[in-house]
Scaffold this active site. Sequence first.
Site, PDB file in Angstrom:
ATOM      1  N   GLY A  73       2.516 -31.100 -15.183  1.00 28.18           N
ATOM      2  CA  GLY A  73       2.338 -31.659 -13.952  1.00 28.18           C
ATOM      3  C   GLY A  73       2.189 -30.691 -12.735  1.00 28.18           C
ATOM      4  O   GLY A  73       2.169 -29.515 -12.963  1.00 28.18           O
ATOM      5  N   LEU A  74       2.258 -31.316 -11.501  1.00 30.37           N
ATOM      6  CA  LEU A  74       2.044 -30.196 -10.269  1.00 30.37           C
ATOM      7  C   LEU A  74       3.047 -29.208 -10.290  1.00 30.37           C
ATOM      8  O   LEU A  74       2.879 -28.022 -10.289  1.00 30.37           O
ATOM      9  CB  LEU A  74       2.203 -31.246  -9.298  1.00 30.37           C
ATOM     10  CG  LEU A  74       2.529 -30.567  -7.660  1.00 30.37           C
ATOM     11  CD1 LEU A  74       1.302 -29.932  -7.171  1.00 30.37           C
ATOM     12  CD2 LEU A  74       2.950 -31.689  -6.751  1.00 30.37           C
TER      13      LEU A  74
ATOM     14  N   TYR B 202      12.280 -46.092  -8.297  1.00 28.52           N
ATOM     15  CA  TYR B 202      12.251 -44.527  -8.662  1.00 28.52           C
ATOM     16  C   TYR B 202      13.660 -43.790  -7.907  1.00 28.52           C
ATOM     17  O   TYR B 202      14.568 -43.188  -8.485  1.00 28.52           O
ATOM     18  CB  TYR B 202      11.314 -43.863  -7.888  1.00 28.52           C
ATOM     19  CG  TYR B 202      10.934 -42.370  -7.758  1.00 28.52           C
ATOM     20  CD1 TYR B 202      11.320 -41.841  -6.615  1.00 28.52           C
ATOM     21  CD2 TYR B 202      10.421 -41.732  -9.009  1.00 28.52           C
ATOM     22  CE1 TYR B 202      11.230 -40.306  -6.635  1.00 28.52           C
ATOM     23  CE2 TYR B 202      10.070 -40.468  -8.692  1.00 28.52           C
ATOM     24  CZ  TYR B 202      10.745 -39.605  -7.683  1.00 28.52           C
ATOM     25  OH  TYR B 202      10.245 -38.328  -7.566  1.00 28.52           O
TER      26      TYR B 202
ATOM     27  N   PRO C 166      14.040 -31.800  -3.991  1.00 29.31           N
ATOM     28  CA  PRO C 166      12.590 -31.255  -3.089  1.00 29.31           C
ATOM     29  C   PRO C 166      12.478 -32.441  -2.185  1.00 29.31           C
ATOM     30  O   PRO C 166      12.437 -33.721  -2.495  1.00 29.31           O
ATOM     31  CB  PRO C 166      11.528 -31.112  -4.241  1.00 29.31           C
ATOM     32  CG  PRO C 166      12.112 -31.076  -5.493  1.00 29.31           C
ATOM     33  CD  PRO C 166      13.301 -31.940  -5.333  1.00 29.31           C
ATOM     34  N   THR C 167      11.618 -31.972  -0.981  1.00 33.47           N
ATOM     35  CA  THR C 167      10.984 -32.836  -0.037  1.00 33.47           C
ATOM     36  C   THR C 167       9.508 -33.255  -0.815  1.00 33.47           C
ATOM     37  O   THR C 167       9.273 -32.852  -1.876  1.00 33.47           O
ATOM     38  CB  THR C 167      10.729 -32.145   1.315  1.00 33.47           C
ATOM     39  OG1 THR C 167      10.065 -31.032   1.056  1.00 33.47           O
ATOM     40  CG2 THR C 167      12.010 -32.257   1.863  1.00 33.47           C
TER      41      THR C 167
ATOM     42  N   LYS D 169      -9.923 -38.450  -0.500  1.00 34.28           N
ATOM     43  CA  LYS D 169     -10.963 -38.824   0.326  1.00 34.28           C
ATOM     44  C   LYS D 169     -11.805 -38.542   1.364  1.00 34.28           C
ATOM     45  O   LYS D 169     -12.737 -38.855   1.683  1.00 34.28           O
ATOM     46  CB  LYS D 169      -9.640 -40.159   1.034  1.00 34.28           C
ATOM     47  CG  LYS D 169      -9.388 -41.333   0.192  1.00 34.28           C
ATOM     48  CD  LYS D 169      -8.095 -42.101   1.011  1.00 34.28           C
ATOM     49  CE  LYS D 169      -7.477 -43.127  -0.062  1.00 34.28           C
ATOM     50  NZ  LYS D 169      -6.174 -43.504   0.416  1.00 34.28           N
TER      51      LYS D 169
ATOM     52  N   ARG E 176       7.078 -36.499   7.926  1.00 27.99           N
ATOM     53  CA  ARG E 176       7.214 -36.072   6.499  1.00 27.99           C
ATOM     54  C   ARG E 176       7.523 -34.345   6.531  1.00 27.99           C
ATOM     55  O   ARG E 176       6.701 -33.566   7.416  1.00 27.99           O
ATOM     56  CB  ARG E 176       6.316 -36.248   5.427  1.00 27.99           C
ATOM     57  CG  ARG E 176       6.056 -37.797   5.240  1.00 27.99           C
ATOM     58  CD  ARG E 176       7.174 -38.345   4.487  1.00 27.99           C
ATOM     59  NE  ARG E 176       7.062 -39.690   3.953  1.00 27.99           N
ATOM     60  CZ  ARG E 176       7.321 -40.655   5.132  1.00 27.99           C
ATOM     61  NH1 ARG E 176       7.698 -40.486   5.959  1.00 27.99           N
ATOM     62  NH2 ARG E 176       6.983 -41.730   4.329  1.00 27.99           N
TER      63      ARG E 176
END
Length: 325
Positions: free
Chosen positions: A11-12, A143, A170-171, A194, A215
């Site tokens: 994943g990321l 979650y 993590p943020t 997008k 954020r």
Amino acid sequence: MSRILVTGGSGLVGKAIKHVVETEPEGSPFAKRAGEEWIFASSSEADLRDPVATEALFDKYKPTHVIHLAALVGGLFKNMKYKLTFLRDNSLINDNVLRSSYTHQTSKVISCLSTCVFPDKVEYPLNEEKIHIGPPHDSNFGYAHAKRMVDVMNHAYKEEFGCNFTSAIPTNVFGPYDNFDLEDSHVIPGLIHKCVLAKKNGTPFVVAGTGKPLRQFIYSYDLAKLFIWMLRNYDDVEPVILSVGEDEEVSIKQVADAIVKAVGFEGNYSFDTTRADGQFRKPASNAKLLGLVGKFEFTPFDQALDETVKWFVTNYDNARTGSKK
Ligand code: NAP
Ligand code: GFB
């Protein structure tokens, strides 16, 4: 000899850790060390919701250390749609991984929570002591509760068996190899996709919500280095927030403006205020982290965004642009 198993290695965040250990120059505190073997596992190797498959993965690799990243992950809109699935899948994955780490005497596990686990109505900034002092924001219900249970289990495994299980918080994270699905992804990959399509097709670029929420964002490669630091230096059950400073909080509008600039989009750009804003803000303090690591060089936001946009445009055909769920 240490054998480090990274669950969620495809994943990321997993790909970022792989990139760092494989490319950091010798002598760097984040480079791979002699005698270290790193294993990056994906769901195709073992579905960690299945306790038997999880045990088999641990039988195969007998890891000495685990960085536990595997999870059902998604942005605001996916979380709001699948609260029970996020709760159940992540609870199963986390319970199985910690159980197999215990049965295989793994000497250390670092699990990955998220700042969305924190209570929504609490005195800011958020810090590690505040995880359990109130309900999370409703949009993250499933979650967030599954992730909170990891901290609870870490303390219980330590109390009963003396296990060295801890967690990182993590943020919001972004970077190459992210999930760029138009609907289920997080805000930065979603808006990059997008905006690239709007530029390519000459169509309007529409941002969901009001653009007002705030954020903090950490670049995946910076987060990867901090996980490697924790693996080698941190042996306490109490979690650590891994984040840029509180002063780096940005509005979703500022993020959209930065993406428009990074993509080079010149067309119309508007907000769809019929869509949810989610949690207004979740400002997290990184005082504990900086107290532990001393100085840490975070990549400037605009530079990290440029690199992510370039990676996405270059790898569009192979990037994750469509959700599995
Ligand atoms: P991601 O890109 O969606 O990757 C998720 C990883 O988990 C993938 O490797 C996936 O394997 C694996 N996985 C999912 N379900 C699995 C299952 N049933 N069995 C085995 N493996 C499974 O997520 P990410 O953004 O890297 O997230 C990594 C960790 O960081 C997660 O614990 C997440 O909660 C946490 N986190 C993320 C953010 C963020 O903004 N992205 C913020 C805070 C915390 P496949 O590739 O085979 O699907
Ligand atoms: O990144 P995001 O999906 O997650 O959304 P959260 C952040 C903000 O971006 C929200 C706005 O205010 C959205 O309304 N937004 C604007 C968009 N345009 C878009 C878009 O195209 N896609 C998305 N996704 N958002 C998540 C939690 O909360 O944070 C997860 O739900 C996880 O569980 C993650 O913890 C890190 O920051 O709101």
